[in-house]
Design an enzyme around this catalytic site. Sequence first.
Site, PDB file in Angstrom:
ATOM      1  N   LYS A 130       0.849  -1.207   0.000  1.00 15.85           N
ATOM      2  CA  LYS A 130       0.000   0.000   0.000  1.00 15.85           C
ATOM      3  C   LYS A 130       0.875   1.243   0.000  1.00 15.85           C
ATOM      4  O   LYS A 130       1.424   1.641   1.015  1.00 15.85           O
ATOM      5  CB  LYS A 130      -0.931   0.024   1.223  1.00 15.85           C
ATOM      6  CG  LYS A 130      -2.196   0.722   0.893  1.00 15.85           C
ATOM      7  CD  LYS A 130      -2.627   1.994   1.555  1.00 15.85           C
ATOM      8  CE  LYS A 130      -1.912   2.919   2.396  1.00 15.85           C
ATOM      9  NZ  LYS A 130      -1.700   4.244   1.753  1.00 15.85           N
ATOM     10  N   GLY A 184       1.684   4.018  13.406  1.00 17.47           N
ATOM     11  CA  GLY A 184       2.434   2.820  13.811  1.00 17.47           C
ATOM     12  C   GLY A 184       1.784   2.140  15.014  1.00 17.47           C
ATOM     13  O   GLY A 184       1.682   0.904  15.058  1.00 17.47           O
ATOM     14  N   GLU A 189       8.978   1.003  11.219  1.00 23.75           N
ATOM     15  CA  GLU A 189      10.017   2.019  10.994  1.00 23.75           C
ATOM     16  C   GLU A 189       9.345   3.364  11.183  1.00 23.75           C
ATOM     17  O   GLU A 189       8.568   3.796  10.338  1.00 23.75           O
ATOM     18  CB  GLU A 189      10.590   1.890   9.574  1.00 23.75           C
ATOM     19  CG  GLU A 189      11.233   0.555   9.264  1.00 23.75           C
ATOM     20  CD  GLU A 189      12.536   0.326  10.004  1.00 23.75           C
ATOM     21  OE1 GLU A 189      13.034   1.253  10.672  1.00 23.75           O
ATOM     22  OE2 GLU A 189      13.051  -0.798   9.935  1.00 23.75           O
ATOM     23  N   CYS A 209      13.102  10.615   8.087  1.00 23.11           N
ATOM     24  CA  CYS A 209      13.005  10.125   9.462  1.00 23.11           C
ATOM     25  C   CYS A 209      14.355  10.287  10.141  1.00 23.11           C
ATOM     26  O   CYS A 209      14.447  10.469  11.338  1.00 23.11           O
ATOM     27  CB  CYS A 209      12.580   8.672   9.459  1.00 23.11           C
ATOM     28  SG  CYS A 209      13.573   7.648   8.380  1.00 23.11           S
ATOM     29  N   GLU A 259       9.453  15.780  16.255  1.00 21.52           N
ATOM     30  CA  GLU A 259       9.866  15.599  14.856  1.00 21.52           C
ATOM     31  C   GLU A 259       9.117  16.615  14.000  1.00 21.52           C
ATOM     32  O   GLU A 259       7.886  16.644  14.008  1.00 21.52           O
ATOM     33  CB  GLU A 259       9.528  14.178  14.390  1.00 21.52           C
ATOM     34  CG  GLU A 259       9.982  13.919  12.970  1.00 21.52           C
ATOM     35  CD  GLU A 259       9.587  12.525  12.467  1.00 21.52           C
ATOM     36  OE1 GLU A 259       8.419  12.147  12.625  1.00 21.52           O
ATOM     37  OE2 GLU A 259      10.453  11.836  11.915  1.00 21.52           O
TER      38      GLU A 259
HETATM   39  P1  NAD Z   1       1.740   8.244   7.962  1.00 20.37           P
HETATM   40  O1  NAD Z   1       1.846   7.387   9.163  1.00 20.37           O
HETATM   41  O2  NAD Z   1       0.743   9.316   7.945  1.00 20.37           O
HETATM   42  O3  NAD Z   1       1.432   7.348   6.674  1.00 20.37           O
HETATM   43  C1  NAD Z   1       2.234   6.227   6.327  1.00 20.37           C
HETATM   44  C2  NAD Z   1       1.380   5.250   5.544  1.00 20.37           C
HETATM   45  O4  NAD Z   1       0.352   4.745   6.394  1.00 20.37           O
HETATM   46  C3  NAD Z   1       0.675   5.866   4.337  1.00 20.37           C
HETATM   47  O5  NAD Z   1       0.669   4.924   3.295  1.00 20.37           O
HETATM   48  C4  NAD Z   1      -0.742   6.093   4.855  1.00 20.37           C
HETATM   49  O6  NAD Z   1      -1.738   6.100   3.862  1.00 20.37           O
HETATM   50  C5  NAD Z   1      -0.912   4.874   5.769  1.00 20.37           C
HETATM   51  N1  NAD Z   1      -1.937   5.034   6.803  1.00 20.37           N
HETATM   52  C6  NAD Z   1      -2.464   6.187   7.294  1.00 20.37           C
HETATM   53  N2  NAD Z   1      -3.369   5.912   8.264  1.00 20.37           N
HETATM   54  C7  NAD Z   1      -3.402   4.550   8.379  1.00 20.37           C
HETATM   55  C8  NAD Z   1      -4.122   3.650   9.219  1.00 20.37           C
HETATM   56  N3  NAD Z   1      -4.992   4.095  10.133  1.00 20.37           N
HETATM   57  N4  NAD Z   1      -3.884   2.337   9.089  1.00 20.37           N
HETATM   58  C9  NAD Z   1      -2.974   1.863   8.199  1.00 20.37           C
HETATM   59  N5  NAD Z   1      -2.293   2.665   7.364  1.00 20.37           N
HETATM   60  C10 NAD Z   1      -2.486   3.993   7.453  1.00 20.37           C
HETATM   61  O7  NAD Z   1       3.223   8.813   7.709  1.00 20.37           O
HETATM   62  P2  NAD Z   1       3.709   9.782   6.560  1.00 20.37           P
HETATM   63  O8  NAD Z   1       3.256  11.169   6.873  1.00 20.37           O
HETATM   64  O9  NAD Z   1       3.365   9.200   5.235  1.00 20.37           O
HETATM   65  O10 NAD Z   1       5.305   9.679   6.738  1.00 20.37           O
HETATM   66  C11 NAD Z   1       6.016  10.464   7.625  1.00 20.37           C
HETATM   67  C12 NAD Z   1       6.417   9.678   8.848  1.00 20.37           C
HETATM   68  O11 NAD Z   1       7.084   8.486   8.467  1.00 20.37           O
HETATM   69  C13 NAD Z   1       7.413  10.419   9.721  1.00 20.37           C
HETATM   70  O12 NAD Z   1       7.081  10.275  11.081  1.00 20.37           O
HETATM   71  C14 NAD Z   1       8.728   9.723   9.435  1.00 20.37           C
HETATM   72  O13 NAD Z   1       9.677   9.831  10.451  1.00 20.37           O
HETATM   73  C15 NAD Z   1       8.287   8.320   9.200  1.00 20.37           C
HETATM   74  N6  NAD Z   1       9.285   7.598   8.397  1.00 20.37           N
HETATM   75  C16 NAD Z   1      10.073   6.676   9.010  1.00 20.37           C
HETATM   76  C17 NAD Z   1      11.059   6.005   8.293  1.00 20.37           C
HETATM   77  C18 NAD Z   1      11.965   5.002   8.959  1.00 20.37           C
HETATM   78  O14 NAD Z   1      12.610   4.238   8.254  1.00 20.37           O
HETATM   79  N7  NAD Z   1      12.051   4.952  10.284  1.00 20.37           N
HETATM   80  C19 NAD Z   1      11.225   6.264   6.933  1.00 20.37           C
HETATM   81  C20 NAD Z   1      10.397   7.198   6.328  1.00 20.37           C
HETATM   82  C21 NAD Z   1       9.424   7.869   7.074  1.00 20.37           C
END
Ligand code: NAD
Length: 474
Positions: A173, A230, A247, A281, A378
């Site tokens: 996804k 997460g 992650e 991140c 963050e």
């Molecule tokens: P997000 O959590 O909003 O979305 C991530 C994914 O989850 C998207 O595909 C989104 O559609 C999906 N999603 C949203 N709500 C959901 C739910 N209720 N159930 C299941 N899936 C759902 O994050 P974002 O804004 O896309 O990304 C930014 C965040 O990601 C930051 O906090 C960043 O630090 C983190 N990040 C971490 C790493 C790592 O390797 N540690 C790498 C990249 C980004």
Amino acid sequence: MHTPHYINGQWLTGEGDDVLVVHDPALGQPIAELISASAAQVDQAVAAARLALPVWKATPVAERAAILRQFAGQLTQRREALITLQMRNNGKPRHEAEVDLDDAVATFNYYANLIETQPADRQVELAAPGFTARTRLEPVGVVGLIVPWNFPLVTSAWKLAPALAAGCTVVLKPSEITPLIEQTYGQIAEQLGLPVGVLNIVTGKAATGAALSEHRGLDKLSFTGSNGVGSQVMRSAAAYCRPVTLELGGKSAFIVFDDCDPDQAVDWIVAGICWNAGQMCSATSRLLIQEGIAEALIPRLQAAFAALRVGNPLTEDIDMGPLTSEAQWQKVTEYLAFARNEGLQCLAGGSVPQRAGWFVSPTLYVDVPDSSRLWQEEIFGPVLCTRRFSTEQQAIALANDSRFGLVATVASADLRRAERVADALEVGHVWINSVQAVFVETSWGGTKASGIGRELGPWGLAAYQSVKHVTRCL
Ligand code: NAD
């Protein structure tokens, strides 16, 4: 994008409730529109992956490895189109989009080699007489992969390549903000004749993600994204007692000691916070400066921030592009407002350029108190906060004083000290005298609230393998 979802070898129209509008962030203008996948379509994707599992896990390792190498080859063939798409949809400067492409290619090649050289069965040396035992590594099964928007090509490759190498079948996804990049993985699968159902792609917002993470038909969920989501993903996994890899976010330190060349240090510091417009991140967003170098470093840093060329990657020669989404732009500008309210001392940026698109100027706040929201949270943008320290122990304490534990950078001419500090930091990855260098052979992942599990290296493959022992009485 009339048929954005790849399910059981077919490209399908979305039947979900959300319309996803994909933007060019440098202009703030739409470039594509698609309908999300419904819960029923997620269900079909999981069913297709389940049906495909026996065939894929029985496919000889050499064949799976050959397909992974072909994935790498196909990415290379599409190089220019994928670089342009990342510039257009993510706002990445060309050189950064190139690095992402190279990283994805290297990941597929690495896991092709690793799975070929890893024995599926290994004899175990037993102390007890009269028995033999062997270790057998098997695919975990059907895996759900949910990814964010900041490195779409790379984050998906880090999950997809080891999952396919291990013999798992996949429902991926992508983020609703950058869903076009991952379509390429479906197109490649189709072109290579990957058995139908081995890779399925369902695109959508939270509802589609939740339909996947809550699906009872998965054997594992690997998630990259925010801490809030997460936690929800982990709760869903708990309902079925199934494993997750998470992650998540970071608030990482860059420690600069006074024996550094200040000009070199500035290059590293700027890259650590302004690469991908700070939407990493692993952004080293907390700069810890040893007293003795502060006078030399801070004016240089201020000049370097002011000199960064910010603009549209498709039409201008730039160092940093826009933020990728309007929502992210709003979030970062809110933090700039918090900084004004907190009375932080701003030496660069702190504002948004007067132009269309979702731009934020590279921003430098100095001597930020640890009570500040900007020090603790963050931000996910090009916003750097500094503090000073005098001793090595103070630097370690300041760096470790965080709920996150993803990465850190240590800059020092004294390599023994740098190694000592690296060992004391509570994070998953430390760079010494380098910045954001992620090699596929090393690991990726964090401690504390930055996540659970590791990607890349042999750990990335192990995340999709289940260990079985067969013990026999002679
Ligand atoms: P997000 O959590 O909003 O979305 C991530 C994914 O989850 C998207 O595909 C989104 O559609 C999906 N999603 C949203 N709500 C959901 C739910 N209720 N159930 C299941 N899936 C759902 O994050 P974002 O804004 O896309 O990304 C930014 C965040 O990601 C930051 O906090 C960043 O630090 C983190 N990040 C971490 C790493 C790592 O390797 N540690 C790498 C990249 C980004």
